[in-house]
Design a protein around this motif. Structure first.
Motif, short mmCIF file in Angstrom:
data_model
loop_
_atom_site.label_atom_id
_atom_site.label_comp_id
_atom_site.label_asym_id
_atom_site.label_seq_id
_atom_site.Cartn_x
_atom_site.Cartn_y
_atom_site.Cartn_z
N PHE A 217 0.84 -1.21 0.00
CA PHE A 217 0.00 0.00 0.00
C PHE A 217 0.87 1.26 0.00
O PHE A 217 0.63 2.19 -0.78
CB PHE A 217 -0.93 -0.02 1.22
N LEU B 245 1.09 3.96 -2.96
CA LEU B 245 0.75 5.36 -2.67
C LEU B 245 1.78 6.31 -3.30
O LEU B 245 1.43 7.26 -4.00
CB LEU B 245 0.73 5.53 -1.16
N PHE B 246 3.05 6.00 -3.05
CA PHE B 246 4.12 6.85 -3.59
C PHE B 246 4.25 6.68 -5.11
O PHE B 246 4.75 7.57 -5.78
CB PHE B 246 5.45 6.53 -2.91
N PHE C 88 0.60 8.31 -6.92
CA PHE C 88 0.36 9.75 -6.73
C PHE C 88 1.04 10.62 -7.82
O PHE C 88 0.39 11.47 -8.41
CB PHE C 88 0.81 10.15 -5.33
N PHE D 210 -0.76 13.26 -10.79
CA PHE D 210 -0.46 14.68 -10.97
C PHE D 210 0.31 15.00 -12.24
O PHE D 210 0.01 15.98 -12.93
CB PHE D 210 0.32 15.21 -9.75
N MET E 85 -7.89 13.92 -14.75
CA MET E 85 -8.50 14.01 -13.42
C MET E 85 -8.65 15.46 -13.00
O MET E 85 -7.72 16.26 -13.23
CB MET E 85 -7.64 13.25 -12.40
N LYS F 293 -7.84 15.52 -7.53
CA LYS F 293 -6.39 15.36 -7.32
C LYS F 293 -6.02 15.72 -5.88
O LYS F 293 -5.28 15.00 -5.22
CB LYS F 293 -5.62 16.27 -8.27
N ILE F 294 -6.54 16.87 -5.44
CA ILE F 294 -6.22 17.33 -4.08
C ILE F 294 -6.82 16.37 -3.05
O ILE F 294 -6.17 15.98 -2.08
CB ILE F 294 -6.70 18.78 -3.87
N SER G 285 -7.43 13.25 -3.46
CA SER G 285 -6.69 11.97 -3.46
C SER G 285 -5.47 12.05 -2.55
O SER G 285 -5.14 11.08 -1.86
CB SER G 285 -6.28 11.59 -4.88
N GLY G 286 -4.81 13.20 -2.54
CA GLY G 286 -3.65 13.38 -1.68
C GLY G 286 -4.02 13.28 -0.21
O GLY G 286 -3.38 12.54 0.54
N ALA H 264 -5.17 9.74 0.67
CA ALA H 264 -4.03 8.81 0.78
C ALA H 264 -3.36 8.96 2.14
O ALA H 264 -3.04 7.96 2.80
CB ALA H 264 -3.04 9.07 -0.34
N LEU I 91 -5.64 7.56 4.83
CA LEU I 91 -5.71 6.10 4.75
C LEU I 91 -4.45 5.46 5.32
O LEU I 91 -4.52 4.46 6.04
CB LEU I 91 -5.91 5.69 3.28
N MET I 92 -3.31 6.08 5.02
CA MET I 92 -2.04 5.54 5.51
C MET I 92 -2.00 5.57 7.04
O MET I 92 -1.63 4.59 7.68
CB MET I 92 -0.89 6.37 4.94
N PHE J 105 5.46 12.11 2.10
CA PHE J 105 4.31 12.27 1.20
C PHE J 105 3.81 13.72 1.22
O PHE J 105 3.46 14.27 0.17
CB PHE J 105 3.19 11.31 1.64
N LEU K 143 6.03 15.73 -0.92
CA LEU K 143 5.74 15.43 -2.33
C LEU K 143 4.45 16.13 -2.77
O LEU K 143 4.38 16.75 -3.84
CB LEU K 143 5.61 13.91 -2.48
N PHE K 144 3.46 16.03 -1.92
CA PHE K 144 2.15 16.63 -2.18
C PHE K 144 2.30 18.15 -2.32
O PHE K 144 1.75 18.76 -3.25
CB PHE K 144 1.22 16.28 -1.01
N PHE L 130 3.83 19.00 -5.66
CA PHE L 130 2.88 18.92 -6.77
C PHE L 130 1.86 20.07 -6.74
O PHE L 130 1.50 20.62 -7.77
CB PHE L 130 2.16 17.57 -6.76
N ILE L 131 1.41 20.40 -5.54
CA ILE L 131 0.44 21.50 -5.42
C ILE L 131 1.09 22.80 -5.89
O ILE L 131 0.49 23.58 -6.64
CB ILE L 131 -0.06 21.65 -3.96
#
Lengths: 484, 252
Positions: A44, A48-49, A52, A56, B1, B6-7, B9-10, B13, B16-17, B190, B193-194, B197-198
């Motif tokens: 998972f 995820l990594f 993602f 984007f 998407m 997109k936002i 989903s980040g 995720a 959920l993690m 993450f 990374l998020f 991307f944003i």
């Protein structure tokens, strides 16, 4: 350098790893093990990594060679890091350093282990361990290209960044076709070996994990005593034949299977590979006869397996080479440095470069006799460019320098000299076992934390053929768009 | 998407993690509780029973020595009490068989104790056995040591199981912590990374579009903003471009 493009392509590799982890989770579920949750969670996190960046970053068709190299190294590093997750989560013998070592050893198909009791590890995690070999054996990116064909035009750059220039020389075809040939040979060898091992008495799990480790020339066995566990000559023969086959350039192997059997012997590299291994086996058997084994066939049996195992950079064991006489041990060290053909799954200097070195030496001798003569280097009737020969010799020199420096560093952190040298040679060549406590039936558990990190860097240097990893850590190659 | 998805989903995720790591940690922690209880319930009780048996055996041995000295009353009183407590402890061990093969140990104790008991059950005082140390060392003491060895074996097997359970508890404790640590590190990476991307795909295009409109309005420079992503921002960029081109032909 476009960072987002690197994220996208590394994302593909992580998705691939996630899929492999989920497959291992299914294996764990089949055996009703607690490792199921571990593999599922690891899968998972990897997914995820991986997914993602794909959400984007829009697809990019044209990537530069520099980006290709960065993607290559990033893919290896991230795969090794996330590949260590199942081990870290399992705990027991796996500290973070041990998990990283095992993961790097798996992906780089080195096969050196820190585990003292392999059979105590759940089947799902052992399957993941073998799976890392199988993914890494073909090259993480080439494996991804063969499974995820929708990557598009960028495949060519990615393929070139992973494939050794020596190996590409034999693939005078388009990248897509080369990847297809590699995948067919790889899968064909794996399936054939699995079936044969099952015929000779292995259960499906053992047969498949051994096939993964043989075809990738990795060497992880799910048994503490490696192949020696089975005490079976037919099993040893099957493993040995497949180790030798996996050390041959896959393009040549494909051509031979497709009907052109002569191509196998027309290649000067394959000829040298087989002849040198044959001589090595006979010499080693001669050294073992009388000192270790009372009859010659028995000496030949163990010498053949061990030399083939080391000479193809696999690392399986049927005997404890740590107690072998000096002659046999020196031969093992020679084959640990040389290994097999470029374009195979093998590591080490590779026979192609050794052949070129020999040719260059002969040319130099002739040149001394005829100082004004123009003496070309030819291979199979083809003239070899000066830059090819120079780059091969330079690679050998740098390779040996890395072995020397790493040995010194390991001695500095408290590793015994023989273990430091033989271990470095074995990890640099992605062979696995060295001599002494890190020998064929030993392990790397007693090595200090610093030592394990040095060994893992050496494994990566060997697998990525030195330059790519060094370039990755040079900031000049990380120049990015002005926006970032 | 779409941008919203997109936002979302980040954030999903991330949530959920953390959720999965939490669930797993709770599961492992509850397993630790179970293992701890198991430790007390199963092995500890057997060890206690073995200790009681050993104590009873020692008392019986002392009582036999009193009988040898001719003290019938004191000897028999102690023997009867110790015998009852030994049998009660043996019964307790028999009722608490939790390790594979443990029954063989309790059977062995019962067998050896029966032999031992048969030696002191019959009269000792006023017989040839009184004051007979030879008889004591040759028969009684040997049977006593045999029974004691069998009880010690039962205690050892339970101690070893207890150690294994304790090791398992420790490993489980590590396993309960590790997913949390991994989730924290993964969430941190993450988030970075998020954020990247944003910034790259949302904030930067908005800034570029705003700057482009400003430059068009103030300097009449052509609006030429490229948006890489295929979402609402690209649509916005295209619409602004259409609007600008309809608003009038710019200079330069």
């Amino acid at each position: 350098m476009r960072l987002h493009v690197i994220f996208r392509y590394t994302g593909y590799i992580l998705v691939l790893n996630a899929l492999a982890m989920l497959l291992c989770a299914a294996v764990s579920l089949l055996y009703a093990e607690r490792a199921f949750a571990i593999l599922l969670y690891s899968g998972f996190v990897a997914a995820l990594f991986g997914v993602f960046p794909l959400i984007f970053v829009p697809p990019t068709e044209n990537i530069t060679n520099n980006e290709g190299l960065i993607i290559l190294v990033a893919s290896w590093l991230v795969s090794c890091l996330l590949g260590a997750l199942p081990y870290v989560l399992w705990g027991a013998e796996f500290t973070f350093t041990n998990a990283w070592f095992e993961s790097v050893s798996g992906f780089t198909t080195t096969g050196s282990s820190i585990l003292t009791d392999i059979e105590a590890v759940p089947k799902g995690i052992l399957f993941w361990r073998a799976m890392t070999h199988w993914i890494g054996g073909m090259g993480i990116i080439i494996f991804a290209l063969s499974i995820l064909p929708f990557i598009g035009e960028s495949a060519r750059v990615l393929y070139q960044s992973e494939m050794s220039p020596l190996a590409m020389d034999n693939f005078q075809i388009r990248a897509k076709q080369a990847v297809r040939i590699l995948a067919i040979v790889y899968l064909g060898l794996t399936v054939s070996e699995t079936i044969l091992l099952m015929i000779f008495g292995m259960n499906f799990f053992d047969a498949l994990t051994h096939a993964f480790a043989t075809v990738s020339t990795g060497g992880f066995s799910p048994k503490n005593a490696s192949v020696a566990h089975y005490h079976s000559l037919p099993i040893e023969m099957v493993v040995m034949v497949f180790m030798i086959l996996s050390g041959i350039h896959f393009g040549v192997l494909f051509s031979a299977v497709a009907g052109n059997f002569r191509s196998l012997f027309n290649s000067p590299f394959v000829r040298y590979y087989l002849i040198s291994m044959g001589i090595g086996i006979l010499l080693s058997a001669a050294g073992l006869y009388g000192s270790q084994y009372d009859n010659f066939p028995e000496a030949l049996r163990y010498a053949a397996f061990q030399i083939a195992s080391v000479g193809t950079s696999t690392g399986f064991a049927t005997a404890d080479s740590a107690v072998w006489p000096a002659l046999s041990q020196v031969l093992l060290i020679f084959f640990t440095l040389q290994c097999a053909c470029a374009g195979s799954t093998s590591g080490g200097i590779k026979v192609d470069r050794i052949v070129l070195l020999g040719k260059a030496f002969r040319r130099q001798m002739k040149q001394l006799q005829h100082p004004r003569g123009v003496i070309p280097i030819t291979l199979a009737g083809r003239s070899i460019g000066k830059e090819v020969v120079e780059s091969a010799i330079l690679y050998i020199a740098i390779y040996l320098a890395v072995v020397f420096i790493a040995t010194l560093l390991l001695i500095a952190v408290g590793t015994e000299a023989l273990e430091a040298f033989s271990g470095t040679a074995a990890t640099m060549g992605n062979v696995g076992p060295g001599l002494g406590k890190v020998g064929s039936l030993g392990n790397f558990s007693h090595i200090s934390t610093a030592g394990k990190w040095i060994f893992s860097v050496v494994m990566l240097l060997g697998r990525l053929e030195i330059y790519a990893l060094i370039m990755f850590f040079i900031p000049r190659h990380w120049k990015m768009y002005s926006t970032f | 998407m779409g941008l919203r998805l997109k936002i979302l989903s980040g954030f999903l995720a991330l949530a959920l993690m953390l959720f999965l790591a939490g669930i797993w940690s709770i599961y492992e922690l509850s397993a630790i509780g179970d293992s701890g209880q198991k430790l007390l319930r199963e092995n500890y009780r057997s060890i206690q029973a073995a200790k009681m048996m050993l104590e009873s055996l020692e008392r019986e041995d002392s009582a036999i020595l009193l009988l040898l000295l001719g003290k019938w009353q004191e000897g028999r009183t102690i023997l009867n009490a110790a015998d009852s407590s030994f049998n009660a402890a043996l019964q307790m061990a028999k009722n608490n068989l939790t390790i594979p093969g443990e029954q063989a140990y309790t059977d062995s104790i019962a067998r050896r104790y029966k032999i031992y008991k048969s030696l002191w059950e019959k009269p000792v005082v006023s017989t040839y056995k009184e004051g007979n140390l030879d008889w004591y060392f040759r028969e009684v003491h040997r049977a006593f040591l045999n029974t004691k060895a069998a009880v010690n074996s039962l205690m050892e097997v339970n101690s070893s199981a207890m150690y294994n359970t304790a090791t398992e508890v420790r490993e489980r404790a590590n396993r309960a912590i590790t997913p949390g640590i991994i989730a924290m590190i993964a969430a941190l990476v993450f988030s970075l990374l998020f954020n990247f991307f944003i910034n790259y795909y949302v904030v930067s295009p908005v800034i570029r579009i705003t700057r482009g409109i400003k430059q068009f309005l103030e300097e009449q420079r052509p609006f030429d903003v490229e948006v890489e992503s295929h979402d609402e921002l690209k649509e916005l960029g295209n619409l602004v471009m259409t609007l600008v081109s309809r608003a009038g032909k710019p200079r330069g």
